[in-house]
Design a protein around this motif. Structure first.
Motif, PDB file in Angstrom:
ATOM      1  N   LEU A  38      27.564  44.509  33.167  1.00 17.37           N
ATOM      2  CA  LEU A  38      27.575  45.019  34.544  1.00 17.37           C
ATOM      3  C   LEU A  38      27.904  43.903  35.529  1.00 17.37           C
ATOM      4  CD1 LEU A  38      24.495  47.454  34.554  1.00 17.37           C
ATOM      5  CD2 LEU A  38      26.925  48.017  34.359  1.00 17.37           C
ATOM      6  N   ARG A  39      27.335  42.720  35.300  1.00 12.69           N
ATOM      7  CA  ARG A  39      27.634  41.588  36.193  1.00 12.69           C
ATOM      8  C   ARG A  39      29.122  41.253  36.131  1.00 12.69           C
ATOM      9  NH1 ARG A  39      23.030  39.062  33.999  1.00 12.69           N
ATOM     10  NH2 ARG A  39      24.353  37.558  32.906  1.00 12.69           N
ATOM     11  N   ALA A  40      29.689  41.294  34.941  1.00 14.00           N
ATOM     12  CA  ALA A  40      31.106  40.957  34.772  1.00 14.00           C
ATOM     13  C   ALA A  40      31.998  42.003  35.464  1.00 14.00           C
ATOM     14  CB  ALA A  40      31.445  40.875  33.286  1.00 14.00           C
ATOM     15  N   ILE A  41      31.672  43.292  35.293  1.00 14.69           N
ATOM     16  CA  ILE A  41      32.471  44.349  35.935  1.00 14.69           C
ATOM     17  C   ILE A  41      32.421  44.209  37.460  1.00 14.69           C
ATOM     18  CG2 ILE A  41      32.625  46.846  36.327  1.00 14.69           C
ATOM     19  CD1 ILE A  41      31.613  47.236  33.454  1.00 14.69           C
ATOM     20  N   GLY A  42      31.222  43.965  37.986  1.00 21.64           N
ATOM     21  CA  GLY A  42      31.081  43.795  39.430  1.00 21.64           C
ATOM     22  C   GLY A  42      31.862  42.599  39.942  1.00 21.64           C
ATOM     23  N   ALA A  43      31.789  41.490  39.213  1.00 21.88           N
ATOM     24  CA  ALA A  43      32.488  40.271  39.640  1.00 21.88           C
ATOM     25  C   ALA A  43      34.005  40.465  39.601  1.00 21.88           C
ATOM     26  CB  ALA A  43      32.076  39.106  38.747  1.00 21.88           C
ATOM     27  N   ILE A  44      34.497  41.149  38.565  1.00 19.68           N
ATOM     28  CA  ILE A  44      35.951  41.386  38.455  1.00 19.68           C
ATOM     29  C   ILE A  44      36.430  42.287  39.585  1.00 19.68           C
ATOM     30  CG2 ILE A  44      37.721  42.509  37.045  1.00 19.68           C
ATOM     31  CD1 ILE A  44      36.145  41.537  34.567  1.00 19.68           C
ATOM     32  N   TYR A  45      35.665  43.354  39.871  1.00 17.69           N
ATOM     33  CA  TYR A  45      36.031  44.265  40.969  1.00 17.69           C
ATOM     34  C   TYR A  45      36.155  43.502  42.288  1.00 17.69           C
ATOM     35  CZ  TYR A  45      35.095  47.492  44.826  1.00 17.69           C
ATOM     36  OH  TYR A  45      35.128  48.160  46.032  1.00 17.69           O
ATOM     37  N   VAL A  46      35.137  42.702  42.588  1.00 21.42           N
ATOM     38  CA  VAL A  46      35.153  41.968  43.863  1.00 21.42           C
ATOM     39  C   VAL A  46      36.300  40.964  43.893  1.00 21.42           C
ATOM     40  CG1 VAL A  46      33.878  40.312  45.287  1.00 21.42           C
ATOM     41  CG2 VAL A  46      32.690  42.276  44.302  1.00 21.42           C
ATOM     42  N   ALA A  47      36.474  40.222  42.809  1.00 18.77           N
ATOM     43  CA  ALA A  47      37.520  39.193  42.784  1.00 18.77           C
ATOM     44  C   ALA A  47      38.915  39.812  42.924  1.00 18.77           C
ATOM     45  CB  ALA A  47      37.425  38.401  41.483  1.00 18.77           C
ATOM     46  N   VAL A  48      39.143  40.929  42.237  1.00 18.59           N
ATOM     47  CA  VAL A  48      40.484  41.547  42.270  1.00 18.59           C
ATOM     48  C   VAL A  48      40.756  42.203  43.616  1.00 18.59           C
ATOM     49  CG1 VAL A  48      41.911  43.388  41.298  1.00 18.59           C
ATOM     50  CG2 VAL A  48      40.605  41.883  39.782  1.00 18.59           C
ATOM     51  N   VAL A  49      39.811  43.027  44.085  1.00 18.44           N
ATOM     52  CA  VAL A  49      40.056  43.805  45.304  1.00 18.44           C
ATOM     53  C   VAL A  49      40.093  42.915  46.537  1.00 18.44           C
ATOM     54  CG1 VAL A  49      39.139  45.617  46.792  1.00 18.44           C
ATOM     55  CG2 VAL A  49      39.104  45.900  44.319  1.00 18.44           C
ATOM     56  N   ARG A  50      39.177  41.947  46.637  1.00 20.27           N
ATOM     57  CA  ARG A  50      39.148  41.085  47.827  1.00 20.27           C
ATOM     58  C   ARG A  50      40.390  40.230  47.940  1.00 20.27           C
ATOM     59  NH1 ARG A  50      33.778  37.946  49.230  1.00 20.27           N
ATOM     60  NH2 ARG A  50      34.944  37.699  51.152  1.00 20.27           N
ATOM     61  N   ASN A  51      41.023  39.930  46.815  1.00 18.75           N
ATOM     62  CA  ASN A  51      42.212  39.082  46.840  1.00 18.75           C
ATOM     63  C   ASN A  51      43.508  39.878  46.787  1.00 18.75           C
ATOM     64  OD1 ASN A  51      41.052  36.306  46.826  1.00 18.75           O
ATOM     65  ND2 ASN A  51      40.054  37.092  44.979  1.00 18.75           N
ATOM     66  N   THR A  52      43.387  41.202  46.942  1.00 16.12           N
ATOM     67  CA  THR A  52      44.576  42.055  46.994  1.00 16.12           C
ATOM     68  C   THR A  52      44.836  42.467  48.444  1.00 16.12           C
ATOM     69  OG1 THR A  52      44.109  42.943  44.791  1.00 16.12           O
ATOM     70  CG2 THR A  52      45.561  44.245  46.199  1.00 16.12           C
ATOM     71  N   PRO A  53      46.069  42.362  48.929  1.00 14.18           N
ATOM     72  CA  PRO A  53      46.347  42.809  50.302  1.00 14.18           C
ATOM     73  C   PRO A  53      45.987  44.284  50.477  1.00 14.18           C
ATOM     74  CG  PRO A  53      48.187  41.552  49.422  1.00 14.18           C
ATOM     75  CD  PRO A  53      47.249  41.783  48.273  1.00 14.18           C
ATOM     76  N   SER A  54      45.354  44.591  51.601  1.00 10.91           N
ATOM     77  CA  SER A  54      44.934  45.974  51.834  1.00 10.91           C
ATOM     78  C   SER A  54      46.131  46.928  51.842  1.00 10.91           C
ATOM     79  CB  SER A  54      44.167  46.075  53.157  1.00 10.91           C
ATOM     80  OG  SER A  54      44.940  45.542  54.219  1.00 10.91           O
ATOM     81  N   THR A  55      47.277  46.451  52.326  1.00 13.31           N
ATOM     82  CA  THR A  55      48.474  47.310  52.355  1.00 13.31           C
ATOM     83  C   THR A  55      48.873  47.745  50.948  1.00 13.31           C
ATOM     84  OG1 THR A  55      49.239  46.081  54.282  1.00 13.31           O
ATOM     85  CG2 THR A  55      50.849  47.484  53.196  1.00 13.31           C
ATOM     86  N   LEU A  56      48.666  46.852  49.985  1.00 14.08           N
ATOM     87  CA  LEU A  56      49.011  47.183  48.601  1.00 14.08           C
ATOM     88  C   LEU A  56      48.120  48.307  48.075  1.00 14.08           C
ATOM     89  CD1 LEU A  56      51.039  46.179  46.504  1.00 14.08           C
ATOM     90  CD2 LEU A  56      49.261  44.689  45.585  1.00 14.08           C
ATOM     91  N   LEU A  57      46.843  48.304  48.458  1.00 14.23           N
ATOM     92  CA  LEU A  57      45.940  49.381  48.052  1.00 14.23           C
ATOM     93  C   LEU A  57      46.349  50.712  48.685  1.00 14.23           C
ATOM     94  CD1 LEU A  57      42.386  47.736  48.098  1.00 14.23           C
ATOM     95  CD2 LEU A  57      43.704  48.504  46.127  1.00 14.23           C
ATOM     96  N   PHE A  58      46.758  50.653  49.956  1.00 11.30           N
ATOM     97  CA  PHE A  58      47.256  51.874  50.607  1.00 11.30           C
ATOM     98  C   PHE A  58      48.490  52.391  49.868  1.00 11.30           C
ATOM     99  CE2 PHE A  58      45.092  52.954  54.525  1.00 11.30           C
ATOM    100  CZ  PHE A  58      44.305  51.844  54.766  1.00 11.30           C
ATOM    101  N   PHE A  59      49.391  51.480  49.519  1.00 11.12           N
ATOM    102  CA  PHE A  59      50.610  51.861  48.807  1.00 11.12           C
ATOM    103  C   PHE A  59      50.260  52.511  47.480  1.00 11.12           C
ATOM    104  CE2 PHE A  59      54.243  51.212  46.064  1.00 11.12           C
ATOM    105  CZ  PHE A  59      55.317  51.527  46.888  1.00 11.12           C
ATOM    106  N   PHE A  60      49.311  51.904  46.742  1.00 14.79           N
ATOM    107  CA  PHE A  60      48.895  52.444  45.449  1.00 14.79           C
ATOM    108  C   PHE A  60      48.322  53.850  45.621  1.00 14.79           C
ATOM    109  CE2 PHE A  60      45.691  53.223  42.203  1.00 14.79           C
ATOM    110  CZ  PHE A  60      46.377  52.929  41.040  1.00 14.79           C
TER     111      PHE A  60
END
Length: 215
Positions: free
Chosen positions: A47-69
């Protein structure tokens, strides 16, 4: 001035769409962030690993890219919603990572003795987190939570580029229609954004002073 007054209905519609999108996204992001924050302090390594990966990936992804996805990739996968819902999904996922770190900082600020006392009373991890740690943690991070919500309001302007009739999209529409009054339209839209963000900032300052006084 007539360019603004003649189109006040459009600006008002964009204003309320911005508020609705921001409030819904902020609420879902807060719940998502709180759950992930709990995962990040969990005794379970997976669970700690999943949470850390989610935060690391999403926070370092441009928000526009998430909108595009959300707006273009999800429909290709068979997920069909309105652009408003896709923007809601993108904002919630993006800011869930930011809310997570704010809540986690609040959890870390709670004395370790509180958790030890709860465990001594027979509480398991979930009961300790939900009944003892989180109520104290959330109280200490209310001002940064509101500041993150203000960031949600500002980022919601990206939704206008993906077909959502929010305030920024209405500004573009009016600027093209009333090109002789662009500055006036920009000023009117800025005032409407400030009507959302300034009360939120004042609320954050008030709660910060109240929390400091109670300590």
């Amino acid at each position: 001035m007539t360019a603004v007054l003649d189109n006040i209905g459009l600006l008002w519609t964009g204003f309320w769409t911005t508020i609705l999108l921001s409030v819904l996204s902020g609420a879902v992001a807060l719940v998502l962030g709180t759950i992930v924050a709990g995962m990040r302090v969990s005794p379970v390594p997976l669970l700690r690993a999943i949470g850390a990966i989610y935060v690391a990936v999403v926070r370092n992804t441009p928000s526009t890219l998430l909108f595009f996805f959300a707006a273009f990739i999800l429909p290709e996968l068979g997920v069909q919603f309105s652009y408003f819902v896709f923007a809601w999904i993108a904002l919630s996922i993006y800011y869930g990572s930011f809310f997570c770190e704010v809540v986690r900082s609040g959890i870390n600020s709670v004395s370790v003795g509180q958790a030890e006392a709860a465990r001594a009373l027979g509480f398991n991890f979930t009961m300790t987190l939900g009944n003892v740690i989180l109520p104290q943690a959330l109280r200490t991070v209310v001002p940064p939570l509101i500041n993150t919500f203000i960031a949600v309001v500002r980022t919601s302007a990206i939704a206008g580029a993906f077909g959502v009739a929010e305030l920024f999209a209405m500004m573009n529409r009016l600027a093209n229609k009333e090109s002789h009054a662009v500055l006036l339209i920009l000023a009117a839209v800025a005032v409407l954004y400030l009507l959302i963000t300034i009360p939120a900032s004042l609320l954050a300052e008030f709660l910060e002073r109240k929390a400091a006084f109670s300590r």
